[in-house]
Design a protein around this motif. Structure first.
Motif, PDB file in Angstrom:
ATOM      1  N   VAL A 151      45.414  37.331  56.495  1.00  0.00           N
ATOM      2  CA  VAL A 151      44.329  37.181  55.528  1.00  0.00           C
ATOM      3  C   VAL A 151      44.195  38.449  54.686  1.00  0.00           C
ATOM      4  N   ALA A 152      44.298  39.609  55.355  1.00  0.00           N
ATOM      5  CA  ALA A 152      44.194  40.881  54.633  1.00  0.00           C
ATOM      6  C   ALA A 152      45.305  41.009  53.604  1.00  0.00           C
ATOM      7  N   ARG A 153      46.520  40.565  53.956  1.00  0.00           N
ATOM      8  CA  ARG A 153      47.632  40.645  52.996  1.00  0.00           C
ATOM      9  C   ARG A 153      47.476  39.616  51.883  1.00  0.00           C
ATOM     10  N   LEU A 154      46.942  38.450  52.199  1.00  0.00           N
ATOM     11  CA  LEU A 154      46.704  37.454  51.156  1.00  0.00           C
ATOM     12  C   LEU A 154      45.736  37.998  50.104  1.00  0.00           C
ATOM     13  N   ALA A 155      44.766  38.778  50.558  1.00  0.00           N
ATOM     14  CA  ALA A 155      43.822  39.386  49.615  1.00  0.00           C
ATOM     15  C   ALA A 155      44.532  40.380  48.705  1.00  0.00           C
ATOM     16  N   VAL A 156      45.520  41.081  49.244  1.00  0.00           N
ATOM     17  CA  VAL A 156      46.293  42.020  48.428  1.00  0.00           C
ATOM     18  C   VAL A 156      47.131  41.257  47.401  1.00  0.00           C
ATOM     19  N   TYR A 157      47.745  40.142  47.837  1.00  0.00           N
ATOM     20  CA  TYR A 157      48.531  39.332  46.896  1.00  0.00           C
ATOM     21  C   TYR A 157      47.638  38.826  45.762  1.00  0.00           C
ATOM     22  N   LEU A 158      46.424  38.420  46.113  1.00  0.00           N
ATOM     23  CA  LEU A 158      45.495  37.929  45.092  1.00  0.00           C
ATOM     24  C   LEU A 158      45.163  39.031  44.097  1.00  0.00           C
ATOM     25  N   ARG A 159      44.981  40.243  44.594  1.00  0.00           N
ATOM     26  CA  ARG A 159      44.691  41.366  43.700  1.00  0.00           C
ATOM     27  C   ARG A 159      45.849  41.615  42.746  1.00  0.00           C
ATOM     28  N   VAL A 160      47.068  41.588  43.265  1.00  0.00           N
ATOM     29  CA  VAL A 160      48.249  41.807  42.427  1.00  0.00           C
ATOM     30  C   VAL A 160      48.376  40.698  41.389  1.00  0.00           C
ATOM     31  N   GLY A 180      45.968  41.066  38.535  1.00  0.00           N
ATOM     32  CA  GLY A 180      46.435  42.055  37.580  1.00  0.00           C
ATOM     33  C   GLY A 180      47.533  41.510  36.684  1.00  0.00           C
ATOM     34  N   LEU A 181      48.448  40.739  37.275  1.00  0.00           N
ATOM     35  CA  LEU A 181      49.527  40.141  36.480  1.00  0.00           C
ATOM     36  C   LEU A 181      48.979  39.139  35.478  1.00  0.00           C
ATOM     37  N   ALA A 182      48.014  38.323  35.931  1.00  0.00           N
ATOM     38  CA  ALA A 182      47.419  37.323  35.038  1.00  0.00           C
ATOM     39  C   ALA A 182      46.694  37.995  33.882  1.00  0.00           C
ATOM     40  N   GLU A 183      45.981  39.075  34.178  1.00  0.00           N
ATOM     41  CA  GLU A 183      45.269  39.797  33.114  1.00  0.00           C
ATOM     42  C   GLU A 183      46.238  40.434  32.133  1.00  0.00           C
ATOM     43  N   GLY A 184      47.468  40.706  32.608  1.00  0.00           N
ATOM     44  CA  GLY A 184      48.479  41.268  31.731  1.00  0.00           C
ATOM     45  C   GLY A 184      49.286  40.213  30.992  1.00  0.00           C
ATOM     46  N   GLY A 185      48.951  38.940  31.197  1.00  0.00           N
ATOM     47  CA  GLY A 185      49.610  37.866  30.468  1.00  0.00           C
ATOM     48  C   GLY A 185      50.842  37.291  31.138  1.00  0.00           C
ATOM     49  N   ARG A 186      51.109  37.684  32.394  1.00  0.00           N
ATOM     50  CA  ARG A 186      52.290  37.160  33.088  1.00  0.00           C
ATOM     51  C   ARG A 186      52.058  35.736  33.547  1.00  0.00           C
ATOM     52  N   SER A 187      53.076  34.890  33.412  1.00  0.00           N
ATOM     53  CA  SER A 187      52.970  33.497  33.843  1.00  0.00           C
ATOM     54  C   SER A 187      53.741  33.226  35.124  1.00  0.00           C
ATOM     55  N   ALA A 225      56.279  40.992  46.340  1.00  0.00           N
ATOM     56  CA  ALA A 225      56.312  41.686  47.625  1.00  0.00           C
ATOM     57  C   ALA A 225      56.283  43.197  47.423  1.00  0.00           C
ATOM     58  N   SER A 226      57.061  43.690  46.469  1.00  0.00           N
ATOM     59  CA  SER A 226      57.115  45.130  46.200  1.00  0.00           C
ATOM     60  C   SER A 226      55.754  45.653  45.744  1.00  0.00           C
ATOM     61  N   ALA A 227      55.099  44.911  44.858  1.00  0.00           N
ATOM     62  CA  ALA A 227      53.796  45.340  44.350  1.00  0.00           C
ATOM     63  C   ALA A 227      52.738  45.348  45.452  1.00  0.00           C
ATOM     64  N   ALA A 228      52.911  44.473  46.457  1.00  0.00           N
ATOM     65  CA  ALA A 228      51.945  44.384  47.550  1.00  0.00           C
ATOM     66  C   ALA A 228      52.301  45.294  48.718  1.00  0.00           C
ATOM     67  N   GLY A 229      53.474  45.900  48.675  1.00  0.00           N
ATOM     68  CA  GLY A 229      53.868  46.811  49.745  1.00  0.00           C
ATOM     69  C   GLY A 229      54.380  46.125  50.996  1.00  0.00           C
ATOM     70  N   VAL A 230      54.966  44.923  50.841  1.00  0.00           N
ATOM     71  CA  VAL A 230      55.538  44.207  51.984  1.00  0.00           C
ATOM     72  C   VAL A 230      56.977  43.821  51.636  1.00  0.00           C
ATOM     73  N   ASN A 231      57.698  43.281  52.620  1.00  0.00           N
ATOM     74  CA  ASN A 231      59.052  42.822  52.320  1.00  0.00           C
ATOM     75  C   ASN A 231      59.005  41.343  51.933  1.00  0.00           C
ATOM     76  N   PRO A 232      60.000  40.863  51.180  1.00  0.00           N
ATOM     77  CA  PRO A 232      59.979  39.470  50.706  1.00  0.00           C
ATOM     78  C   PRO A 232      59.868  38.436  51.821  1.00  0.00           C
ATOM     79  N   ALA A 233      60.534  38.697  52.959  1.00  0.00           N
ATOM     80  CA  ALA A 233      60.466  37.740  54.071  1.00  0.00           C
ATOM     81  C   ALA A 233      59.037  37.639  54.600  1.00  0.00           C
ATOM     82  N   GLY A 234      58.372  38.785  54.706  1.00  0.00           N
ATOM     83  CA  GLY A 234      56.985  38.789  55.165  1.00  0.00           C
ATOM     84  C   GLY A 234      56.067  38.079  54.189  1.00  0.00           C
TER      85      GLY A 234
END
Length: 227
Positions: free
Chosen positions: A14-23, A26-33, A41-50
């Motif tokens: 749950v704590a990591r899901l909150a980090v993904y939501l934050r990232v 930020g991407l949505a506010e920057g116009g990313r689709s 994963a890199s932006a959230a500080g985890v590995n892709p498998a995780g």
């Protein structure tokens, strides 16, 4: 036929899901689709498998070789975390830390709204912080009832934190973020997240010290290896 039971999401996930939501916010506010799993994963500080394992609790997400649609994944995360709509919160203790938290605009964009700011100091009552006027702590129960508040932030001195906590719980608050340097005792069914900045600094100091120890050890090893 009974409906399938929802999967229980571990607290660490749950704590990591909150980090993904934050990232993603930020991407949505920057116009990313869209975003790749590697980039998220890199932006959230985890590995892709995780990352993929965490998101599997939400059901099928993303397209192999394409990645994730930012708006859609953001919406699913917000819904899973219960913040798709603004959640009303109260903050008790309008000292320096409390005032800083109440004035931080980022909470609003993440689904949280401070509908009540409370303090025991008459000199603080009436001040407007982040667009909300500070009310006397005697109004605590009224504020919670008026807005149906279930989440509270405590930034009071340690000596009164438990008393404030007891009043919040009695008024119907079920979740508390506690910044006071004391462990709060709550009944079953009430969740407390303890945030002790001094402890976090001590942990960082230890880790920084260990880096120094390893650096010295590495240098000594290099010197021994020299011909």
């Amino acid at each position: 036929m009974s409906e399938p039971r929802a999967r229980v999401i571990p607290e660490a996930t749950v704590a990591r899901l909150a980090v993904y939501l934050r990232v993603l916010t930020g991407l949505a506010e920057g116009g990313r689709s869209s975003v790749s799993s590697g980039e998220l994963a890199s932006a959230a500080g985890v590995n892709p498998a995780g990352l993929r394992k965490d998101l599997s609790y939400l059901g099928p997400c993303g397209v192999r070789g394409v990645g994730y649609a930012v708006p859609a994944l953001r919406e699913r995360l917000a819904r899973a975390l219960g913040v798709e709509e603004a959640r009303s919160c109260v903050l008790v203790g309008m000292g320096n830390l409390g005032s800083a938290l109440a004035g931080y605009a980022g909470f609003g964009s993440r689904g949280f709204s401070f509908v009540g700011l409370l303090d025991a100091d008459p000199a603080r009552v009436g001040e407007v912080v982040g667009g909300t006027a500070v009310r006397p702590v005697d109004d605590l129960e009224d504020v919670v009832a008026e807005h149906g508040v279930t989440i509270a932030v405590v930034t009071t001195p340690a000596v009164v934190a438990q008393q404030v906590c007891d009043r919040l719980v009695a008024a119907g608050v079920r979740s508390i973020v506690n910044f006071a340097p004391v462990a709060l005792v709550v009944p079953a069914g009430v969740d407390v997240r303890q945030v002790d900045l001094s402890v976090e600094l001590q942990v960082l100091a230890f880790l920084d010290q260990q880096k120094g120890v390893h650096l010295v050890a590495d240098r000594e090893t290099e010197q021994v290896a020299l011909p």
